[in-house]
Write a protein that holds these residues in place. Structure first.
Motif, mmCIF file in Angstrom:
data_model
loop_
_atom_site.group_PDB
_atom_site.id
_atom_site.type_symbol
_atom_site.label_atom_id
_atom_site.label_comp_id
_atom_site.label_asym_id
_atom_site.label_seq_id
_atom_site.Cartn_x
_atom_site.Cartn_y
_atom_site.Cartn_z
ATOM 1 N N GLU A 386 -10.610 -10.441 7.221
ATOM 2 C CA GLU A 386 -9.401 -9.850 8.161
ATOM 3 C C GLU A 386 -8.874 -10.642 9.133
ATOM 4 O O GLU A 386 -9.504 -11.137 9.923
ATOM 5 C CB GLU A 386 -9.773 -8.367 8.521
ATOM 6 N N ASP A 389 -2.714 -10.287 10.646
ATOM 7 C CA ASP A 389 -1.560 -9.754 9.999
ATOM 8 C C ASP A 389 -1.896 -9.604 8.376
ATOM 9 O O ASP A 389 -0.938 -8.907 7.660
ATOM 10 C CB ASP A 389 -0.153 -10.341 10.015
ATOM 11 N N TYR A 390 -2.959 -10.009 7.886
ATOM 12 C CA TYR A 390 -3.236 -9.751 6.681
ATOM 13 C C TYR A 390 -4.700 -9.686 6.105
ATOM 14 O O TYR A 390 -5.571 -9.991 7.245
ATOM 15 C CB TYR A 390 -2.805 -10.923 5.947
ATOM 16 N N TRP A 392 -7.616 -11.544 3.044
ATOM 17 C CA TRP A 392 -7.770 -12.272 2.094
ATOM 18 C C TRP A 392 -9.147 -12.395 1.523
ATOM 19 O O TRP A 392 -10.206 -12.059 2.128
ATOM 20 C CB TRP A 392 -7.195 -13.688 2.427
ATOM 21 N N PHE A 408 -3.611 -10.626 0.644
ATOM 22 C CA PHE A 408 -3.309 -9.064 0.775
ATOM 23 C C PHE A 408 -2.688 -8.432 1.939
ATOM 24 O O PHE A 408 -3.155 -8.742 3.078
ATOM 25 C CB PHE A 408 -4.479 -8.202 0.421
ATOM 26 N N PRO A 409 -1.769 -7.695 1.870
ATOM 27 C CA PRO A 409 -1.293 -6.767 3.142
ATOM 28 C C PRO A 409 -2.553 -5.846 3.750
ATOM 29 O O PRO A 409 -3.298 -5.546 2.737
ATOM 30 C CB PRO A 409 -0.108 -6.062 2.658
ATOM 31 N N LYS A 410 -2.511 -5.647 4.915
ATOM 32 C CA LYS A 410 -3.644 -4.831 5.279
ATOM 33 C C LYS A 410 -3.780 -3.298 4.693
ATOM 34 O O LYS A 410 -2.629 -2.901 4.453
ATOM 35 C CB LYS A 410 -3.575 -4.804 7.033
ATOM 36 N N ALA A 431 1.091 -1.570 -3.206
ATOM 37 C CA ALA A 431 1.107 -2.591 -2.332
ATOM 38 C C ALA A 431 0.081 -3.748 -2.774
ATOM 39 O O ALA A 431 0.324 -4.881 -2.644
ATOM 40 C CB ALA A 431 1.223 -2.485 -0.945
ATOM 41 N N TYR A 432 -1.262 -3.206 -2.869
ATOM 42 C CA TYR A 432 -2.555 -4.102 -3.270
ATOM 43 C C TYR A 432 -2.063 -4.618 -4.451
ATOM 44 O O TYR A 432 -2.344 -5.760 -4.760
ATOM 45 C CB TYR A 432 -3.480 -3.187 -2.930
ATOM 46 N N ALA A 435 0.731 -7.376 -4.811
ATOM 47 C CA ALA A 435 0.342 -8.435 -4.067
ATOM 48 C C ALA A 435 -0.484 -9.298 -4.929
ATOM 49 O O ALA A 435 -0.152 -10.618 -5.178
ATOM 50 C CB ALA A 435 -0.781 -8.075 -2.905
ATOM 51 N N ASN A 456 -0.532 -13.826 -5.426
ATOM 52 C CA ASN A 456 -0.737 -14.037 -3.919
ATOM 53 C C ASN A 456 -1.761 -15.046 -3.552
ATOM 54 O O ASN A 456 -2.251 -15.169 -2.703
ATOM 55 C CB ASN A 456 -1.404 -12.621 -3.391
#
Length: 475
Positions: A386, A389-390, A392, A408-410, A431-432, A435, A456
């Protein structure tokens, strides 16, 4: 003459000086008075501010730190009357009110038993709602409740256990009951057993203005969204002189409550998907799905034993979201775990469960990835990191030592049901998935390159050759 005029001037000066002094004294008095009034007003504002927050949402934790007389407490009287009503019918209820349970948990080693009519600590605190769970049984005592003075309301919804079956998805079941007496309400949350291994409750929807007038939605702790829980072990406790079933492990239940949000598989969209892309019913596909289900259940038991939270990731998550099923050509099961939850014993526990370690890439502080083998099926576990802002996870190429990063977005995690198992998925799954698989995720892709196909993916440097023995382990 001159002396008289001088005396008159002197007397005039004295009068002027006296008037100025009086004016200064008057101004000082007024300023002091205003200062005192401002202080009083400020104190009043602070008192009002404190009172406002102590009564907001029905009750404040400070209310539970005081004792009240059960003889004068409307909540205690209503709870007592309601328990008397249900006791004659052997209705399976247990207390799930987070405010009451939270205070009980704080005082778990103290004597919490007080006799009826004396001061009580939990149920008497001023609030507007007390919450109980009703275990999978419909309320059938409406007339008796009304005879006892209760107003009541039933809120229903579709039974999700039938949503995947043709022609039955419209069946409605009771989800919540609200009983009101005087100024207090009892909220019954109906829990249903699903897949034989967990309990589920539905969302509370106030559909009509009359419903919204009956109860203020914000005062209810349960129902903002569906929830999922493990079956609790209950025991009978004396709470403020009343016999009430409560979860035996209160702290565990409260932890579940804080992470209980549940999302359904998108059955309607899955049916539409299979209309465009017919399901593979070949023997190979059927065998793979059966093996994948077994592997997922085995992995869940192994990680749950170690209390390591995980979620469906990559192709397994896509299969759940897109078609409520395993993707038959994926050939593996993919799980995600936050790196903060990593335990070195994970490898040992999987080996004890009958899996062999196929490879270990990366290290704990960078791009860790584990892969296990069970017969001809692979289990991939990706560890997520974590940032501000994101989030991975990493990948490693064996031949070159190149590192890859998948952004990945949070996200937060919710529960769902997949292959008859309660399991986590990212709450904002779209969103997951987007990505990882782009805007065309709905179109099946049978040829997939993990280094270039994901939307991504990006290069993330290269491992120094001196570290290869540590970060590229193949077994």
């Amino acid at each position: 003459m001159a002396s008289g005029m001088l005396g008159q001037k002197s007397r005039g000066a004295r009068r002027q000086h006296t008037q100025q002094s009086m004016a200064r004294i008057s101004k000082t008095a007024i300023l002091s008075l205003l200062s005192v009034m401002s202080s009083i007003f400020l104190l009043f504002q602070l008192y009002y501010y404190k009172q406002y927050f102590s009564t907001k949402n029905g009750a404040d934790t400070s209310d539970f730190k005081r004792s009240y007389s059960s003889e004068d407490s409307v909540p205690w009287k209503v709870v007592k009357k309601f328990l008397g009503l249900v006791s004659t019918h052997n209705i399976p209820l247990y207390l799930i009110d987070p405010l009451v349970l939270g205070q009980m948990n704080e005082n778990i080693h103290k004597d919490t038993i007080t006799a009826s009519g004396q001061n009580c600590q939990y149920l008497c605190a001023p609030r507007e709602v007390t919450t109980f769970a009703l275990l999978g049984k419909f309320w059938k005592n409406e007339r008796e409740a009304e005879e006892q003075g209760f107003q009541w309301m039933e809120l229903s919804g579709k039974d999700p256990r039938l949503a995947g079956m043709d022609g039955l998805s419209g069946t409605e079941i009771p989800l919540h009951y609200i009983f009101k007496l005087q100024s207090h309400a009892i909220h019954l949350v109906v829990f249903y057993e699903r897949s034989g291994n967990y309990l589920w409750h539905g969302q509370l929807r106030l559909k009509q203005n009359a419903d919204k007038m009956f109860i203020h939605f914000r005062k209810l702790h349960f129902g903002r969204y569906p929830g999922a829980y493990n079956k609790p072990e209950l025991h009978l406790a004396l709470v403020d002189g009343l016999e009430i079933h409560v979860p035996k492990e209160i702290a565990h239940f409260l932890e579940e409550f804080s992470h209980s949000r549940f999302v359904e598989c998108r059955y309607k969209e899955a049916k539409m998907f299979y209309q465009v892309y017919p399901e593979d019913t070949s023997q190979d596909a059927t065998d793979f799905k059966k093996k994948a289900k077994h592997l997922l259940h085995l992995a869940a038991r192994t990680l749950d034993k170690q209390k390591v939270p995980f979620w469906l990731s990559s192709g397994t998550c896509l299969g759940w979201f897109r078609q409520c099923n395993i993707i038959p050509y994926s050939k593996d099961v993919d799980l995600g775990i936050m790196i903060k939850d990593y335990k070195p014993d994970i490898i040992t526990e999987f080996q004890r469960a009958g899996l062999t370690l196929k490879h270990k890439f990366g290290k704990e502080d960078d791009s860790l990835e584990l892969s296990f083998q069970l017969a001809d099926l692979k289990l991939d576990i990706f560890f997520f990191y974590e940032e501000d802002d994101y989030m991975w996870n990493g990948g490693t190429q064996v031949k070159t030592g190149k590192k890859f990063k998948y952004i990945f977005p949070k996200f937060t995690l919710c529960w769902t049901e997949f292959l008859e198992l309660k399991v986590r998925v990212p709450c904002k799954t779209l969103a997951y998935v987007e990505a990882n698989y782009g805007k065309n995720w709905e179109i099946p892709v049978t040829s997939w390159d993990w280094k270039s196909s994901p939307s991504n993916v990006q290069e993330n440097g290269i491992w120094p050759p001196s570290e290869w023995d540590e970060v590229i382990q193949i077994h």
